[in-house]
Scaffold this motif. Structure first.
Motif, PDB file in Angstrom:
ATOM      1  N   UNK A 370     -10.000 -14.805  -9.182  1.00  0.00           N
ATOM      2  CA  UNK A 370     -10.285 -14.446  -7.800  1.00  0.00           C
ATOM      3  C   UNK A 370      -9.029 -13.996  -7.058  1.00  0.00           C
ATOM      4  N   UNK A 371      -7.911 -14.619  -7.393  1.00  0.00           N
ATOM      5  CA  UNK A 371      -6.674 -14.199  -6.734  1.00  0.00           C
ATOM      6  C   UNK A 371      -6.149 -12.871  -7.280  1.00  0.00           C
ATOM      7  N   UNK A 372      -6.484 -12.617  -8.514  1.00  0.00           N
ATOM      8  CA  UNK A 372      -5.963 -11.390  -9.125  1.00  0.00           C
ATOM      9  C   UNK A 372      -6.580 -10.139  -8.501  1.00  0.00           C
ATOM     10  N   UNK A 373      -7.867 -10.196  -8.105  1.00  0.00           N
ATOM     11  CA  UNK A 373      -8.515  -9.011  -7.524  1.00  0.00           C
ATOM     12  C   UNK A 373      -7.869  -8.586  -6.209  1.00  0.00           C
ATOM     13  N   UNK A 374      -7.737  -9.455  -5.199  1.00  0.00           N
ATOM     14  CA  UNK A 374      -7.071  -8.993  -3.964  1.00  0.00           C
ATOM     15  C   UNK A 374      -5.600  -8.666  -4.174  1.00  0.00           C
ATOM     16  N   UNK A 375      -4.942  -9.391  -5.088  1.00  0.00           N
ATOM     17  CA  UNK A 375      -3.542  -9.074  -5.345  1.00  0.00           C
ATOM     18  C   UNK A 375      -3.401  -7.686  -5.975  1.00  0.00           C
ATOM     19  N   UNK A 376      -4.306  -7.345  -6.888  1.00  0.00           N
ATOM     20  CA  UNK A 376      -4.265  -6.014  -7.501  1.00  0.00           C
ATOM     21  C   UNK A 376      -4.515  -4.925  -6.461  1.00  0.00           C
ATOM     22  N   UNK A 377      -5.529  -5.179  -5.611  1.00  0.00           N
ATOM     23  CA  UNK A 377      -5.812  -4.208  -4.547  1.00  0.00           C
ATOM     24  C   UNK A 377      -4.643  -4.105  -3.578  1.00  0.00           C
ATOM     25  N   UNK A 378      -4.070  -5.248  -3.249  1.00  0.00           N
ATOM     26  CA  UNK A 378      -2.931  -5.247  -2.315  1.00  0.00           C
ATOM     27  C   UNK A 378      -1.719  -4.549  -2.929  1.00  0.00           C
ATOM     28  N   UNK A 380      -1.750  -2.175  -5.214  1.00  0.00           N
ATOM     29  CA  UNK A 380      -2.000  -0.731  -5.266  1.00  0.00           C
ATOM     30  C   UNK A 380      -1.799  -0.090  -3.885  1.00  0.00           C
ATOM     31  N   UNK A 381      -2.295  -0.787  -2.832  1.00  0.00           N
ATOM     32  CA  UNK A 381      -2.138  -0.234  -1.480  1.00  0.00           C
ATOM     33  C   UNK A 381      -0.671  -0.189  -1.066  1.00  0.00           C
ATOM     34  N   UNK A 382       0.060  -1.243  -1.411  1.00  0.00           N
ATOM     35  CA  UNK A 382       1.482  -1.274  -1.043  1.00  0.00           C
ATOM     36  C   UNK A 382       2.264  -0.207  -1.795  1.00  0.00           C
ATOM     37  N   UNK A 383       1.960   0.006  -3.072  1.00  0.00           N
ATOM     38  CA  UNK A 383       2.672   1.031  -3.841  1.00  0.00           C
ATOM     39  C   UNK A 383       2.298   2.446  -3.383  1.00  0.00           C
ATOM     40  N   UNK A 384       1.075   2.618  -2.891  1.00  0.00           N
ATOM     41  CA  UNK A 384       0.629   3.953  -2.467  1.00  0.00           C
ATOM     42  C   UNK A 384       1.106   4.289  -1.053  1.00  0.00           C
ATOM     43  N   UNK A 385       1.270   3.279  -0.227  1.00  0.00           N
ATOM     44  CA  UNK A 385       1.608   3.507   1.177  1.00  0.00           C
ATOM     45  C   UNK A 385       2.875   4.338   1.385  1.00  0.00           C
ATOM     46  N   UNK A 386       3.980   4.164   0.663  1.00  0.00           N
ATOM     47  CA  UNK A 386       5.193   4.972   0.931  1.00  0.00           C
ATOM     48  C   UNK A 386       5.040   6.445   0.612  1.00  0.00           C
ATOM     49  N   UNK A 387       4.139   6.772  -0.302  1.00  0.00           N
ATOM     50  CA  UNK A 387       4.052   8.177  -0.709  1.00  0.00           C
ATOM     51  C   UNK A 387       2.945   8.929   0.031  1.00  0.00           C
ATOM     52  N   UNK A 388       2.200   8.233   0.849  1.00  0.00           N
ATOM     53  CA  UNK A 388       1.125   8.877   1.611  1.00  0.00           C
ATOM     54  C   UNK A 388       1.714   9.367   2.939  1.00  0.00           C
ATOM     55  N   UNK A 397      -5.054   2.523   4.339  1.00  0.00           N
ATOM     56  CA  UNK A 397      -4.318   1.633   3.431  1.00  0.00           C
ATOM     57  C   UNK A 397      -3.877   0.354   4.151  1.00  0.00           C
ATOM     58  N   UNK A 398      -3.453   0.517   5.399  1.00  0.00           N
ATOM     59  CA  UNK A 398      -3.064  -0.680   6.149  1.00  0.00           C
ATOM     60  C   UNK A 398      -4.262  -1.591   6.412  1.00  0.00           C
ATOM     61  N   UNK A 399      -5.428  -0.938   6.640  1.00  0.00           N
ATOM     62  CA  UNK A 399      -6.642  -1.751   6.812  1.00  0.00           C
ATOM     63  C   UNK A 399      -6.973  -2.506   5.538  1.00  0.00           C
ATOM     64  N   UNK A 400      -6.841  -1.856   4.385  1.00  0.00           N
ATOM     65  CA  UNK A 400      -7.089  -2.535   3.096  1.00  0.00           C
ATOM     66  C   UNK A 400      -6.114  -3.690   2.889  1.00  0.00           C
ATOM     67  N   UNK A 401      -4.844  -3.449   3.239  1.00  0.00           N
ATOM     68  CA  UNK A 401      -3.831  -4.508   3.070  1.00  0.00           C
ATOM     69  C   UNK A 401      -4.173  -5.697   3.957  1.00  0.00           C
ATOM     70  N   UNK A 402      -4.569  -5.407   5.196  1.00  0.00           N
ATOM     71  CA  UNK A 402      -4.926  -6.483   6.111  1.00  0.00           C
ATOM     72  C   UNK A 402      -6.145  -7.243   5.597  1.00  0.00           C
ATOM     73  N   UNK A 403      -7.132  -6.508   5.073  1.00  0.00           N
ATOM     74  CA  UNK A 403      -8.336  -7.161   4.529  1.00  0.00           C
ATOM     75  C   UNK A 403      -7.995  -8.025   3.326  1.00  0.00           C
ATOM     76  N   UNK A 404      -7.155  -7.538   2.437  1.00  0.00           N
ATOM     77  CA  UNK A 404      -6.785  -8.313   1.247  1.00  0.00           C
ATOM     78  C   UNK A 404      -5.970  -9.542   1.610  1.00  0.00           C
ATOM     79  N   UNK A 405      -5.094  -9.405   2.601  1.00  0.00           N
ATOM     80  CA  UNK A 405      -4.315 -10.568   3.026  1.00  0.00           C
ATOM     81  C   UNK A 405      -5.230 -11.628   3.626  1.00  0.00           C
ATOM     82  N   UNK A 406      -6.189 -11.177   4.459  1.00  0.00           N
ATOM     83  CA  UNK A 406      -7.152 -12.139   5.006  1.00  0.00           C
ATOM     84  C   UNK A 406      -7.981 -12.794   3.917  1.00  0.00           C
ATOM     85  N   UNK A 407      -8.366 -12.011   2.934  1.00  0.00           N
ATOM     86  CA  UNK A 407      -9.146 -12.569   1.827  1.00  0.00           C
ATOM     87  C   UNK A 407      -8.335 -13.588   1.046  1.00  0.00           C
ATOM     88  N   UNK A 408      -7.054 -13.282   0.807  1.00  0.00           N
ATOM     89  CA  UNK A 408      -6.188 -14.242   0.110  1.00  0.00           C
ATOM     90  C   UNK A 408      -6.034 -15.524   0.914  1.00  0.00           C
TER      91      UNK A 408
END
Length: 609
Positions: A370-378, A380-388, A397-408
């Motif tokens: 369960x922890x691996x899924x939001x961490x993987x999503x988080x 990916x979003x963090x690695x993609x954010x600098x190049x977007x 991407x920031x919304x996804x990061x916020x959602x994953x952090x809340x989920x964690x």
């Protein structure tokens, strides 16, 4: 020639068969010896055997040292000797006394008489020089009367001098013979005889006087002889230097109320002790048989206790070492005693321990997943954010990061609560809880919270036994958590403006042995879509959630799992079902053409005694 070969072959077969029988007997004896040694290797077995045999040995010692057989035998022997002595004394008095009516004249005194003097019988008689009893008649009579009785008889005259001794009178004469003791005294006897004599002296009564044979000495040295010469009868029990018991009985020999002498009857040394030895040997034989039976019973008794306990201890030690993945405790539950109860308790404890270990392993695997899924999503979003470069993409991407952090955050909080739950329930003491009061508080708080869904929450409490007053044994905070989870779950599945109904009522349930148990039932109903037919048990699994309309990651899926864990810790039960038009009270079997009216959760808790 053929006959010889056949005979040799038969002898060889017989010898081989005898060898096989001997080897089989030796093998059986060796097995029996090893079995006894293995049984006696247990300290508990040794204690049982020693305690049982110790009591038997103490009983044997009491019989050998304090039994009443000795006293009864001595009394019977005294009575027998006294009766025998009276008979012999009467026979002697009737036929063996000196004829005192005869006139005895001394010729020399007649010559010395002066003219006119007369011979006086009183002067002519010399009683000191006469025997009151006739030894010539006593010898044969005494030999005939005493020889069959294994008794020593001695005849004393009225002055206490020994006339005859049955031990010293020969067959053809009345000559007295006295045997001298060994020149070396006690030293000439063997060590075995000395040991036997010492044992006799130790076991004899300490108050017995020492018997000494005076031989041809004056019989008045014996108190019984002195009493008999005065006309009385007396018996004395003594012990000689060897420790042998000797009984002496003296009776007077009298004729026409005149005491002519005394008859002393005494038992032979060792006569009483031989009878006592036979009796003691019989007791010892009974003791040996009883000891053998007691030993076998002790070994059997110890085998029913020590051996199962040893196997249980070895199994517990294997469980502690963890030699295999799952160790089995020996099953003695068929025994209706403490060993069976202990075996059942250890098996239940081991099963619960393994279940707990497996639950921890599964829980760790589920947490990692369960922890691996939001961490993987988080990640990916963090690695993609600098190049977007697109602002809209960066905002998503920031919304996804916020959602994953809340989920964690929710996952970690629920996981932390679930991991502390077992330890908290095990350590904390249960108190008396008013389940109606807890429900009122939880429902009141739920009614006060406005979530904008318009859901109404109602509570109905049915009348109960006033003596119990909704009392259960448990943890009020954890029970409140269960009630809040069920109400929140029902509220989340209810449509806008729906209704959640909570019912509390007394209800009996069947215990493990089939006996009814008083308790209380809490029912939570909603008007939602119900529970899928395949998920009546799955909804209580960790991290399971089925809320497609609420989006992924909005719930951790631990609420119902934690609720079941808390309820089972309170010796209760919880189950889920659907209310249908055909079964408005709830069922977990839905017909294809039936209509689901909503979900129902039924929770039962035992009442406090």
């Amino acid at each position: 020639m053929t006959v010889t070969i056949d005979n040799e072959h038969g002898v060889a077969e017989t010898q081989a068969r005898q060898k096989r029988i001997g080897r089989a007997a030796s093998v059986r004896f060796a097995r029996l010896t090893r079995a006894i040694q293995s049984r006696l290797s247990s300290s508990l077995t040794r204690r049982i055997v020693v305690l049982n045999l110790g009591g038997l040995v103490a009983l044997l010692g009491g019989f050998l040292y304090l039994n009443q057989f000795r006293e009864g035998l001595i009394d019977a022997r005294v009575q027998s000797l006294q009766t025998q002595g009276e008979i012999i004394a009467a026979a002697i008095a009737a036929s063996a006394t000196v004829d005192t009516d005869a006139i005895t004249i001394d010729p020399e005194k007649l010559l010395r008489l002066a003219p006119g003097e007369s011979y006086s019988l009183a002067e002519g008689s010399q009683p000191s020089m006469e025997f009151s009893l006739n030894p010539e008649r006593i010898g044969p009579l005494l030999r005939r009367l005493v020889s069959p009785t294994r008794t020593r008889a001695r005849i004393y005259d009225r002055d206490g001098y020994l006339l005859l001794d049955s031990r010293s009178v020969t067959g053809r004469s009345n000559i007295l013979r006295f045997e001298l003791g060994p020149a070396g005294g006690a030293e000439s006897s063997s060590y075995l005889e000395q040991a036997i004599n010492a044992l006799r002296r130790w076991t004899r009564r300490p108050e017995l006087p020492l018997y000494e044979d005076i031989g041809a000495g004056n019989g008045k040295a014996y108190p019984e002889v002195a009493a008999a010469l005065t006309g009385g009868a007396l018996s004395v029990v003594r012990a000689n230097a060897k420790g042998e018991t000797i009984i002496s009985v003296a009776v007077p020999v009298q004729r026409f109320r005149s005491v002519r002498g005394a008859l002393l009857l005494s038992t032979l040394g060792g006569d009483i002790d031989a009878i006592l030895a036979q009796e003691r040997w019989g007791i010892i034989r009974i003791f040996l048989v009883s000891a053998g039976v007691m030993l076998l019973l002790s070994l059997f008794f110890a085998g029913t206790i020590a051996e199962p306990m040893r196997r249980l201890a070895e199994a517990a030690e294997r469980v502690r070492r963890g030699v295999k993945s799952r160790q089995e405790i020996p099953d003695f539950s068929q025994r209706q005693d403490e060993i069976g109860h202990l075996s059942g308790a250890l098996r239940d404890m081991t099963r619960a321990l393994y279940n707990r270990i497996e639950a921890i392993e599964h829980f760790a695997a589920d947490v990692a997943h369960e922890l691996k899924n939001p961490l993987t999503s988080l990640r990916s979003a963090v690695e993609t954010l600098p190049i977007v470069k697109d602002e809209n993409a960066r905002s998503r991407l920031l919304t996804i990061i916020k959602h994953d952090v809340g989920r964690l955050d929710r996952l970690i909080s629920d996981i932390s609560d679930a991991s502390r739950l077992d330890a908290e329930l095990a350590r904390a003491d249960m108190d008396i809880v008013d389940v109606a009061g807890v429900l009122k508080t939880v429902v009141g708080m739920a009614q006060d919270v406005d979530r904008g869904d318009g859901v109404t929450i109602t509570l109905d409490i049915q009348p109960a036994d006033p003596r119990r007053r909704w009392r259960i044994l448990g943890h009020d905070s954890r029970l409140a958590q269960v009630f809040d989870n069920l109400i929140a779950n029902a509220r989340s599945f209810s449509a806008e403006g729906g209704d959640v109904r909570v019912l509390l009522r007394p209800e009996q349930a069947m215990g493990p042995g089939g006996q009814p148990i008083d308790g209380y039932e809490i029912i939570v109903d909603d008007d939602g879509p119900g529970i899928p037919a395949h998920a009546f048990e799955r909804i209580f699994e960790r991290f399971y959630t089925d809320r497609p309309e609420q989006g992924f990651g909005q719930n951790s899926g631990l609420g119902l799992s934690i609720s079941r864990q808390i309820v089972e810790a309170h010796n209760g039960r919880i189950r889920a079902m659907n209310r249908t038009r055909a079964e408005p009270e709830g069922t977990d079997e839905i017909e294809p053409d039936d209509v689901v009216l909503g979900a129902r959760f039924v929770l039962w808790l035992p009442a406090a005694r």
